[in-house]
Write an enzyme that holds these catalytic residues in place. Structure first.
Site, PDB file in Angstrom:
ATOM      1  N   ARG A   1      -3.908  -9.913   5.013  1.00  0.00           N
ATOM      2  CA  ARG A   1      -4.124  -9.912   3.624  1.00  0.00           C
ATOM      3  C   ARG A   1      -2.852  -9.579   2.848  1.00  0.00           C
ATOM      4  O   ARG A   1      -2.499  -8.477   2.697  1.00  0.00           O
ATOM      5  CB  ARG A   1      -5.170  -9.080   3.286  1.00  0.00           C
ATOM      6  CG  ARG A   1      -5.801  -9.112   1.672  1.00  0.00           C
ATOM      7  CD  ARG A   1      -6.970  -8.252   1.687  1.00  0.00           C
ATOM      8  NE  ARG A   1      -7.885  -8.257   0.307  1.00  0.00           N
ATOM      9  CZ  ARG A   1      -7.118  -7.616  -0.580  1.00  0.00           C
ATOM     10  NH1 ARG A   1      -6.374  -6.761  -0.510  1.00  0.00           N
ATOM     11  NH2 ARG A   1      -7.694  -7.711  -1.683  1.00  0.00           N
TER      12      ARG A   1
ATOM     13  N   LYS B 166       0.838  -1.281   0.070  1.00  0.00           N
ATOM     14  CA  LYS B 166       0.033   0.157   0.016  1.00  0.00           C
ATOM     15  C   LYS B 166       0.932   1.394  -0.067  1.00  0.00           C
ATOM     16  O   LYS B 166       1.954   1.273   0.342  1.00  0.00           O
ATOM     17  CB  LYS B 166      -1.045  -0.019   1.329  1.00  0.00           C
ATOM     18  CG  LYS B 166      -1.847  -0.955   0.893  1.00  0.00           C
ATOM     19  CD  LYS B 166      -3.448  -0.690   1.850  1.00  0.00           C
ATOM     20  CE  LYS B 166      -4.516  -1.663   1.334  1.00  0.00           C
ATOM     21  NZ  LYS B 166      -5.703  -1.903   2.398  1.00  0.00           N
TER      22      LYS B 166
HETATM   23  C1  9MG Z   1     -10.069  -5.639  -0.902  1.00  0.00           C
HETATM   24  N1  9MG Z   1      -9.278  -4.871  -0.133  1.00  0.00           N
HETATM   25  C2  9MG Z   1      -8.282  -4.051  -0.498  1.00  0.00           C
HETATM   26  N2  9MG Z   1      -7.552  -3.708   0.540  1.00  0.00           N
HETATM   27  C3  9MG Z   1      -8.020  -4.497   1.791  1.00  0.00           C
HETATM   28  C4  9MG Z   1      -7.895  -4.454   3.213  1.00  0.00           C
HETATM   29  O1  9MG Z   1      -6.840  -3.648   3.692  1.00  0.00           O
HETATM   30  N3  9MG Z   1      -8.695  -5.026   4.042  1.00  0.00           N
HETATM   31  C5  9MG Z   1      -9.707  -5.660   3.510  1.00  0.00           C
HETATM   32  N4  9MG Z   1     -10.535  -6.595   4.270  1.00  0.00           N
HETATM   33  N5  9MG Z   1      -9.783  -5.883   2.151  1.00  0.00           N
HETATM   34  C6  9MG Z   1      -9.129  -4.974   1.375  1.00  0.00           C
END
Ligand code: 9MG
Length: 259
Positions: free
Chosen positions: A237, A203
Site C-alpha cells: 500500500r 510512515k
Molecule cells: C488505512 N491504512 C493506513 N495504514 C495502513 C496499513 O499499514 N495497512 C492497511 N491495510 N491499511 C492502512
C-alpha cells in the site's frame, strides 16, 4: 495498492465538489502509474486522529467508488464501520480494508453476504492511544497469532479463506524496533498461507530510520516496499506508485535470473 485519502487534511480547500474532483484526479493518476488496487479512505488512522461519523465517511467515499468502478482497477475501501462497508459494497467496491479487522459491531456481518476481498490488519490499541506505550514479548509471534486467529474466526463465520489478506499493521501500536522486527520477520506472517499486505509508505518508522520528514520519505518508502515483497508481501500500500513499480520491476527482473 495506491492510497487515496479523502480526509480533511488531504483535499480540503474549496468545498466538497472540488475535494471530490481532486481525489478523483489523484486516483486516476495512481491508476495510470500502474496501481492495480485503489484504496479509498475518509477517516485518518494516524496516531491521535479522531473518529469520523459514518455519514461523513459515506459522503466522501461513495461518490469516488461510483466514479472509479468499471475503470479496470480493483476498488478497496479503507473503513471499519458496518454502515460504510454496506454502502461501499452496494456502490461496487471489491475489497474492504479494515485496520480494525472487522471487529466493530456489524462489520463482519456486512462482508459475509458478499464475495469481496477483506484485509485484516493487526493493531495494538486504538488510533487514539496506540503509540502511547506499545509492548510485545515477541512482536512477530504475537502479530502472527492474532492474524491467524482473526482469519480463522472469519472462516468460521462463513468468509471463504481465499478472500482474506493479512496485514501486520506497521505503525499501529508499534515502536520502531517492533516495525523493524516485523519487516525482518515478514516471512513468518506469509507462512500463514494468506496473501500479505504491507503499508509502510511515508510512515514515521521510516522517518526514524532516515531522519527525514514525511515529504522526503520516497526513497525509504520504495526500499521498504521492495524489502516487504522480498519478505513475502503480495500487496504493498503506497503513495508513490510509479517509483514503487519501477523498483519492483528491477527486483523482479533480477530475481527471475537467479531462479
Ligand atoms: C488505512 N491504512 C493506513 N495504514 C495502513 C496499513 O499499514 N495497512 C492497511 N491495510 N491499511 C492502512
Amino acid at each position: 495498492m495506491g492510497v487515496i485519502n479523502v480526509t480533511p487534511d488531504s483535499f480540503s480547500d474549496g468545498g466538497r465538489y472540488l475535494q471530490f474532483e481532486r481525489a478523483l484526479e489523484h486516483a486516476r493518476r495512481l491508476a495510470a502509474e500502474g496501481a492495480d488496487i485503489l484504496d479509498i479512505g475518509a477517516e485518518s488512522t494516524r496516531p491521535g486522529a479522531s473518529e469520523v461519523d459514518a455519514e461523513v465517511e459515506i459522503a466522501r467515499v461513495i461518490p469516488l467508488v461510483r466514479a472509479l468502478r468499471g475503470e479496470g482497477k480493483l476498488i478497496s475501501v479503507d473503513t471499519s464501520k458496518a454502515r460504510v462497508i454496506e454502502a461501499a459494497l452496494a456502490a461496487g467496491a471489491d475489497i474492504i480494508n479494515d485496520v480494525r479487522s472487522l471487529a466493530l459491531p456489524g462489520a463482519l456481518d456486512a462482508v459475509r453476504g458478499s464475495d469481496c476481498g477483506v484485509v485484516l490488519m493487526h493493531m495494538q490499541g486504538t488510533p487514539q492511544t496506540m503509540q502511547a506505550d506499545p509492548r510485545y514479548d515477541d512482536v512477530v509471534a504475537e502479530v502472527a497469532t492474532y492474524l491467524r486467529e482473526r482469519a480463522d474466526a472469519l472462516v468460521a463465520a462463513g468468509v471463504a479463506r481465499p478472500r482474506i489478506a493479512l496485514d501486520p499493521g506497521f505503525g499501529f501500536g508499534k515502536r520502531g524496533v517492533h516495525n523493524r522486527r516485523l519487516l525482518a520477520g515478514l516471512g513468518r506472517i506469509a507462512a500463514l498461507g494468506q496473501p500479505v499486505l504491507v503499508g509502510l509508505s511515508r510512515k514515521a518508522s521510516l522517518g526514524e530510520m532516515t531522519g527525514r520528514p514525511v515529504d522526503e520519505r520516497m526513497a525509504a518508502s520504495v526500499t521498504a516496499a521492495v524489502l516487504a515483497v522480498q519478505g513475502g508481501a503480495r500487496i504493498v500500500r503506497v503513495h508513490d506508485v510509479a517509483a514503487t513499480r519501477d523498483a519492483l520491476a528491477v527486483w523482479e527482473a533480477v530475481r527471475r535470473e537467479a531462479a
